[in-house]
Design a protein around this motif. Structure first.
Motif, PDB file in Angstrom:
ATOM      1  N   TRP A 139       4.356  17.924  23.219  1.00  0.00           N
ATOM      2  CA  TRP A 139       5.274  16.813  23.006  1.00  0.00           C
ATOM      3  C   TRP A 139       5.223  15.767  24.112  1.00  0.00           C
ATOM      4  CZ3 TRP A 139      10.360  19.369  20.792  1.00  0.00           C
ATOM      5  CH2 TRP A 139      10.060  19.917  19.535  1.00  0.00           C
ATOM      6  N   ASP A 140       4.774  16.130  25.307  1.00  0.00           N
ATOM      7  CA  ASP A 140       4.671  15.139  26.381  1.00  0.00           C
ATOM      8  C   ASP A 140       3.413  14.282  26.245  1.00  0.00           C
ATOM      9  OD1 ASP A 140       7.041  15.741  27.641  1.00  0.00           O
ATOM     10  OD2 ASP A 140       6.148  17.254  28.950  1.00  0.00           O
ATOM     11  N   LEU A 141       2.343  14.863  25.725  1.00  0.00           N
ATOM     12  CA  LEU A 141       1.081  14.138  25.552  1.00  0.00           C
ATOM     13  C   LEU A 141       0.545  14.353  24.141  1.00  0.00           C
ATOM     14  CD1 LEU A 141      -0.584  15.032  28.970  1.00  0.00           C
ATOM     15  CD2 LEU A 141       0.313  12.788  28.307  1.00  0.00           C
ATOM     16  N   PRO A 142       1.289  13.932  23.135  1.00  0.00           N
ATOM     17  CA  PRO A 142       0.851  14.188  21.757  1.00  0.00           C
ATOM     18  C   PRO A 142      -0.351  13.330  21.376  1.00  0.00           C
ATOM     19  CG  PRO A 142       2.804  12.788  21.771  1.00  0.00           C
ATOM     20  CD  PRO A 142       2.560  13.199  23.196  1.00  0.00           C
ATOM     21  N   ASN A 143      -1.355  13.950  20.775  1.00  0.00           N
ATOM     22  CA  ASN A 143      -2.514  13.169  20.320  1.00  0.00           C
ATOM     23  C   ASN A 143      -3.145  13.721  19.043  1.00  0.00           C
ATOM     24  OD1 ASN A 143      -3.687  15.447  21.379  1.00  0.00           O
ATOM     25  ND2 ASN A 143      -4.979  14.386  22.860  1.00  0.00           N
ATOM     26  N   LEU A 144      -2.483  14.658  18.403  1.00  0.00           N
ATOM     27  CA  LEU A 144      -3.031  15.210  17.163  1.00  0.00           C
ATOM     28  C   LEU A 144      -3.087  14.154  16.070  1.00  0.00           C
ATOM     29  CD1 LEU A 144      -4.013  17.840  15.776  1.00  0.00           C
ATOM     30  CD2 LEU A 144      -1.654  18.200  15.026  1.00  0.00           C
ATOM     31  N   VAL A 145      -2.029  13.355  15.961  1.00  0.00           N
ATOM     32  CA  VAL A 145      -1.986  12.293  14.958  1.00  0.00           C
ATOM     33  C   VAL A 145      -3.090  11.273  15.200  1.00  0.00           C
ATOM     34  CG1 VAL A 145      -0.648  10.245  14.291  1.00  0.00           C
ATOM     35  CG2 VAL A 145       0.421  12.491  14.263  1.00  0.00           C
ATOM     36  N   GLU A 146      -3.237  10.850  16.461  1.00  0.00           N
ATOM     37  CA  GLU A 146      -4.260   9.861  16.777  1.00  0.00           C
ATOM     38  C   GLU A 146      -5.651  10.376  16.432  1.00  0.00           C
ATOM     39  OE1 GLU A 146      -0.651   8.667  18.847  1.00  0.00           O
ATOM     40  OE2 GLU A 146      -1.685  10.588  18.640  1.00  0.00           O
TER      41      GLU A 146
END
Length: 237
Positions: A38-45
């Motif tokens: 949650w601090d470094l989310p990048n799955l969506v990107e």
């Protein structure tokens, strides 16, 4: 629920979470991949950058409170609360974003609630924070098992072993290891982690998930996961 965990950032953990999710979809399974970093989310990107399927769009009703930019997404939080139903789709994974204001929510509760609303026969993958940080404890506590991800660099292996130790202490034993950016895997890797090597992802272009060899590697790792854990649990061909 399977936590996809690793050592240092950049090990290929998020790529593996999405690569496995797409591999399960290619076998006809309904799959949910959720961002637990949650601090470094990048799955969506990553899902957006690497083509179809992109991250799961939000409905207009849920887009208002947590809209970010021009394309709001379904979040882990809204699905866990039952405000967004999980679509049944056996051809593409459901990809869930992190909440917009993560510190306002208890991650362990959200992941537990998410597990309750996702059907038991659906593979549910959590893309965990990197390394052995305190934030990785919540998804590891919520998950039943984990998959470890690491390249064959000594610092990365050392950190991944620490993560494996924490996972076992939290009741989330590893099902196996996915070795990334490697042309071969020595037998000692399995001995080091105390679990099998599920797959080897070869070095590739800057967009690994667009590489046919990488796709085939994740297909093989998904098959190994089904044989080791999901054959009697998941609705999968």
């Amino acid at each position: 629920m399977i936590a996809v965990a690793g050592g240092k950032g950049g090990s290929g953990k998020t790529t593996t979470a999405l690569g496995l999710a797409r591999a399960f979809s290619r076998r006809g399974a309904p799959v949910v991949a959720a961002d637990a970093d949650w601090d470094l989310p990048n799955l969506v990107e990553l899902a957006d950058e690497t083509g179809e399927p992109v991250a799961t769009p939000a409905t207009p009703r849920e887009a208002i409170p947590e809209a970010t930019g021009s394309r709001a997404r379904s979040t882990v939080l809204r699905v866990a609360r039952g405000e967004r139903t999980v679509p049944v789709d056996r051809s593409a994974p459901v990809v869930l974003d992190a909440p917009k204001r993560p510190r306002e929510h208890d991650a362990a509760t959200v992941f537990s609630d998410l597990d309750d609303v996702v059907a038991e026969d659906t593979p549910l993958l959590l893309d965990c924070p990197a390394g052995a940080s305190p934030d990785v404890a919540a998804p590891l506590r919520a998950a039943d098992r984990c998959v470890l991800v690491t390249p064959l660099h000594r610092p990365a292996l050392r950190d991944a072993v620490k993560t494996a130790t924490i996972a076992r202490r939290l009741g989330c034993p590893p099902l196996g290891v996915v070795v990334t950016r490697s042309r071969s895997v020595p037998d000692a890797v399995s001995e080091l982690f105390g679990c099998p090597v599920l797959g080897r992802v070869p070095p590739s272009s800057p967009v690994p998930l667009a590489d046919a060899a990488v796709e085939a590697a994740y297909d093989g790792a998904a098959t190994a996961l089904v044989e080791a854990y999901g054959a009697d649990r998941w609705r999968i061909a």
